[in-house]
Write an enzyme that holds these catalytic residues in place. Structure first.
Site, mmCIF file in Angstrom:
data_model
loop_
_atom_site.group_PDB
_atom_site.id
_atom_site.type_symbol
_atom_site.label_atom_id
_atom_site.label_comp_id
_atom_site.label_asym_id
_atom_site.label_seq_id
_atom_site.Cartn_x
_atom_site.Cartn_y
_atom_site.Cartn_z
ATOM 1 N N SER A 162 11.599 6.616 8.247
ATOM 2 C CA SER A 162 11.220 6.279 9.617
ATOM 3 C C SER A 162 11.721 4.883 9.965
ATOM 4 O O SER A 162 11.472 3.925 9.243
ATOM 5 C CB SER A 162 9.696 6.335 9.761
ATOM 6 O OG SER A 162 9.313 5.863 11.046
ATOM 7 N N GLY A 210 6.676 -1.950 6.391
ATOM 8 C CA GLY A 210 8.053 -2.433 6.404
ATOM 9 C C GLY A 210 9.029 -1.577 7.171
ATOM 10 O O GLY A 210 8.748 -0.437 7.525
ATOM 11 N N GLU A 211 10.180 -2.182 7.453
ATOM 12 C CA GLU A 211 11.265 -1.484 8.137
ATOM 13 C C GLU A 211 12.314 -1.137 7.080
ATOM 14 O O GLU A 211 13.050 -2.011 6.614
ATOM 15 C CB GLU A 211 11.845 -2.391 9.237
ATOM 16 C CG GLU A 211 13.134 -1.900 9.859
ATOM 17 C CD GLU A 211 13.126 -0.437 10.293
ATOM 18 O OE1 GLU A 211 12.287 -0.037 11.114
ATOM 19 O OE2 GLU A 211 13.986 0.322 9.764
ATOM 20 N N SER A 237 10.886 5.731 15.606
ATOM 21 C CA SER A 237 9.691 5.294 16.342
ATOM 22 C C SER A 237 10.090 5.056 17.782
ATOM 23 O O SER A 237 10.500 3.960 18.147
ATOM 24 C CB SER A 237 9.154 4.007 15.712
ATOM 25 O OG SER A 237 8.700 4.274 14.424
ATOM 26 N N PHE A 238 9.980 6.069 18.588
ATOM 27 C CA PHE A 238 10.507 6.016 19.947
ATOM 28 C C PHE A 238 9.508 5.355 20.902
ATOM 29 O O PHE A 238 9.777 4.330 21.473
ATOM 30 C CB PHE A 238 10.872 7.430 20.396
ATOM 31 C CG PHE A 238 11.979 7.425 21.413
ATOM 32 C CD1 PHE A 238 13.240 6.987 21.074
ATOM 33 C CD2 PHE A 238 11.757 7.861 22.712
ATOM 34 C CE1 PHE A 238 14.269 6.967 22.004
ATOM 35 C CE2 PHE A 238 12.772 7.849 23.652
ATOM 36 C CZ PHE A 238 14.030 7.407 23.298
ATOM 37 N N HIS A 239 8.362 5.981 21.055
ATOM 38 C CA HIS A 239 7.171 5.369 21.647
ATOM 39 C C HIS A 239 7.202 5.008 23.126
ATOM 40 O O HIS A 239 6.167 4.629 23.680
ATOM 41 C CB HIS A 239 6.741 4.114 20.879
ATOM 42 C CG HIS A 239 6.473 4.340 19.420
ATOM 43 N ND1 HIS A 239 5.936 5.489 18.913
ATOM 44 C CD2 HIS A 239 6.684 3.537 18.337
ATOM 45 C CE1 HIS A 239 5.818 5.393 17.597
ATOM 46 N NE2 HIS A 239 6.271 4.227 17.224
ATOM 47 N N ASN A 250 -3.830 4.809 16.068
ATOM 48 C CA ASN A 250 -4.853 4.437 15.084
ATOM 49 C C ASN A 250 -5.298 3.015 15.368
ATOM 50 O O ASN A 250 -4.527 2.074 15.198
ATOM 51 C CB ASN A 250 -4.288 4.556 13.666
ATOM 52 C CG ASN A 250 -3.988 6.004 13.325
ATOM 53 O OD1 ASN A 250 -4.855 6.863 13.444
ATOM 54 N ND2 ASN A 250 -2.749 6.283 12.950
ATOM 55 N N CYS A 310 1.092 -2.241 16.028
ATOM 56 C CA CYS A 310 1.127 -1.979 14.581
ATOM 57 C C CYS A 310 0.497 -3.126 13.809
ATOM 58 O O CYS A 310 0.864 -4.286 14.001
ATOM 59 C CB CYS A 310 2.575 -1.793 14.138
ATOM 60 S SG CYS A 310 2.764 -1.673 12.348
ATOM 61 N N CYS A 333 3.359 8.526 1.255
ATOM 62 C CA CYS A 333 3.862 7.570 2.241
ATOM 63 C C CYS A 333 4.076 6.242 1.518
ATOM 64 O O CYS A 333 3.117 5.645 1.027
ATOM 65 C CB CYS A 333 2.821 7.439 3.357
ATOM 66 S SG CYS A 333 3.252 6.227 4.599
ATOM 67 N N CYS A 391 -1.263 5.712 9.678
ATOM 68 C CA CYS A 391 -0.044 5.035 10.107
ATOM 69 C C CYS A 391 -0.360 3.756 10.852
ATOM 70 O O CYS A 391 -1.180 3.749 11.766
ATOM 71 C CB CYS A 391 0.717 5.921 11.088
ATOM 72 S SG CYS A 391 1.952 6.893 10.308
ATOM 73 N N CYS A 422 6.026 -4.966 16.311
ATOM 74 C CA CYS A 422 5.591 -3.948 17.273
ATOM 75 C C CYS A 422 4.132 -4.228 17.619
ATOM 76 O O CYS A 422 3.308 -4.445 16.732
ATOM 77 C CB CYS A 422 5.780 -2.558 16.689
ATOM 78 S SG CYS A 422 7.490 -2.279 16.181
ATOM 79 N N GLU A 472 0.822 -1.197 0.000
ATOM 80 C CA GLU A 472 0.000 0.000 0.000
ATOM 81 C C GLU A 472 0.865 1.261 0.000
ATOM 82 O O GLU A 472 1.938 1.300 0.593
ATOM 83 C CB GLU A 472 -0.955 -0.022 1.191
ATOM 84 C CG GLU A 472 -1.979 -1.131 1.025
ATOM 85 C CD GLU A 472 -2.997 -1.227 2.134
ATOM 86 O OE1 GLU A 472 -4.129 -1.649 1.844
ATOM 87 O OE2 GLU A 472 -2.684 -0.896 3.287
#
Ligand code: SAH
Ligand code: SF4
Length: 391
Positions: free
Chosen positions: A226, A194-195, A248-250, A325, A142, A128, A368, A139, A115
């Site tokens: 990211s 993806g990373e 992506s600290f979180h 989200n 996610c 994006c 996201c 994660c 996507e």
């Protein structure tokens, strides 16, 4: 959830499938293209010039047909058409949200789907893009991380997402028309599926193509990568891509971050911060974006906010607060608006910009961390239909 109307086109016109005998030009670096042209019979002393000409046709004008590359000799155009193709991922569906966000489901080689989301804003348009089919990381907040199937996208499939969006938005320049400086796709963020740092070489090559000044020509300051925190690749990102970095600290303690972003067990907060400290100097860029997803009762206390600003002291930073989200079956809830604002306020008072990311395209599950669901739901409903009809 927003009940505003959604338009969905099912594009049924079959596109030419990539011909395995022909090499796709899209995504090759200049050097790779040069080698490929020589291999195909281009005299070595002409190769650099031919790269320049073809490059402009493909990436500046958006031309897909060798026959129309009129500054090349006819025979040479025929040779190119025989050996190469200019092919992009195929659009399976395109959904347009009530707020103008567009989500594309694209089919790539092997029948995989990824996507890509286009987010128009007042003074910019952000695309994006995805770097992998699914994600090997898990994660816990996610949705992409729950998708099993994974493969790296090729550089061509990554560049292809940008080109598909430019096609759909009608953004290629018109020959003979005055140059239009307004950009529809003005920014690219590697924040889809993806990373990106687990597909480093392809991401780097793709971004080199997208940044090239004689083609799509996006500045490195308009590209944000990211990462969940793949520490050994962070310095390479600065040196070999030079784009902006988001992380992506979180969470503000290792126990919580281990749970939310399990790669933290390999590279913990301290190791991550060490790598980040060097990034602005190495990449000659200003600030790092710290992404922080707001999860009710998990990482959203005043104490978290204060710990966050203590941890990042000395790093030029912006804190992007992302209201969680939600997706079907998600184990978390979005923090309340008051909580998010109180958190933002503490961060802001400590001297950091702390924008709260407005969720976009919620009615089409384009936000996201939600990329996957529509695809999977689509699959499920097709399977259900098959079951119902006994097919
Ligand atoms: N793998 C990379 C890039 C893709 S995810 C990374 O993790 O950074 C892009 C951003 O969306 C990341 O900050 C990610 O943590 C965040 N995200 C994932 N799921 C989310 C969700 N359900 N709600 C809000 N943000 C989410
Ligand atoms: Fe992968 Fe990023 Fe999702 Fe984590 S947040 S599972 S790294 S896509």
């Amino acid at each position: 959830m927003n009940a505003a109307p959604i338009t969905q086109d099912l594009l049924t016109i079959p596109r030419k499938l990539p011909d395995a005998a022909r090499q796709n030009i899209v995504g090759l670096t200049r050097e790779q293209l040069r080698e490929a042209l020589i291999e195909a019979g281009t005299p070595e002393r002409q190769a650099r010039m031919r790269v320049g000409q073809i490059w402009q046709w493909v990436y500046y004008w958006g031309q897909r047909d060798f026959a129309r590359m009129t500054n090349l000799a006819k025979d040479y155009r025929a040779l190119l058409a025989e050996k190469f193709e200019i092919s992009l991922p195929e659009i399976v569906t395109r959904q347009v949200s009530a707020d103008g966000t567009r989500k594309y489901l694209l089919r790539i080689a092997g029948g995989h789907e990824v996507e890509t989301v286009y987010i128009p804003e007042e003074n910019r348009g952000t695309l994006c893009i995805s770097s992998q089919v699914g994600c090997t990381l898990t994660c816990s907040f996610c949705h992409t991380g729950t998708q099993k199937l994974v493969r790296n996208l090729t550089a061509g499939e990554i560049v292809g997402q940008v080109m598909v969006a430019r096609d759909d938005l009608g953004e290629w320049p018109e020959p003979g028309q005055p140059k239009d400086e307004t950009r529809l796709v003005s920014n690219v963020v590697l924040m889809g599926m993806g990373e990106p740092l687990y597909n480093f070489d392809n991401v780097r090559d793709a971004m080199k193509v997208v940044m090239d000044g004689e083609g799509i020509s996006l500045s490195r300051r308009r590209i944000t990568l990211s990462t969940s925190g793949i520490v050994p690749e962070i310095a390479r990102t600065a040196e070999e891509i030079g784009c902006l970095l988001a992380v992506s600290f979180h969470a503000t303690d290792d126990a919580t971050r281990d749970r939310l972003v399990p790669i933290n067990r390999k590279w913990n907060i301290e190791a991550l911060l060490d790598a980040l400290r060097d990034y602005p100097r190495l990449s000659n860029s200003e600030r790092i974006t710290f992404e922080y997803v707001m999860l009710d009762g998990v990482n959203d206390s005043d104490e978290d906010a204060r710990r966050l600003v203590r941890l990042i002291r000395g790093i030029p930073a912006k804190i992007n607060l992302i209201p969680f989200n939600e997706w079907p079956g998600a184990p978390y809830r979005r923090s309340s608006w008051e909580r998010i604002e109180a958190f933002a306020d503490i961060v802001h008072k400590a001297g950091y910009a702390s924008p709260i990311r407005t969720p976009r395209g919620e009615d089409i599950m384009a936000a996201c961390g939600q990329l996957k669901s529509a695809t999977e739901r689509g699959r499920k409903s097709r399977a259900e239909i098959a079951a119902e009809t006994g097919a």
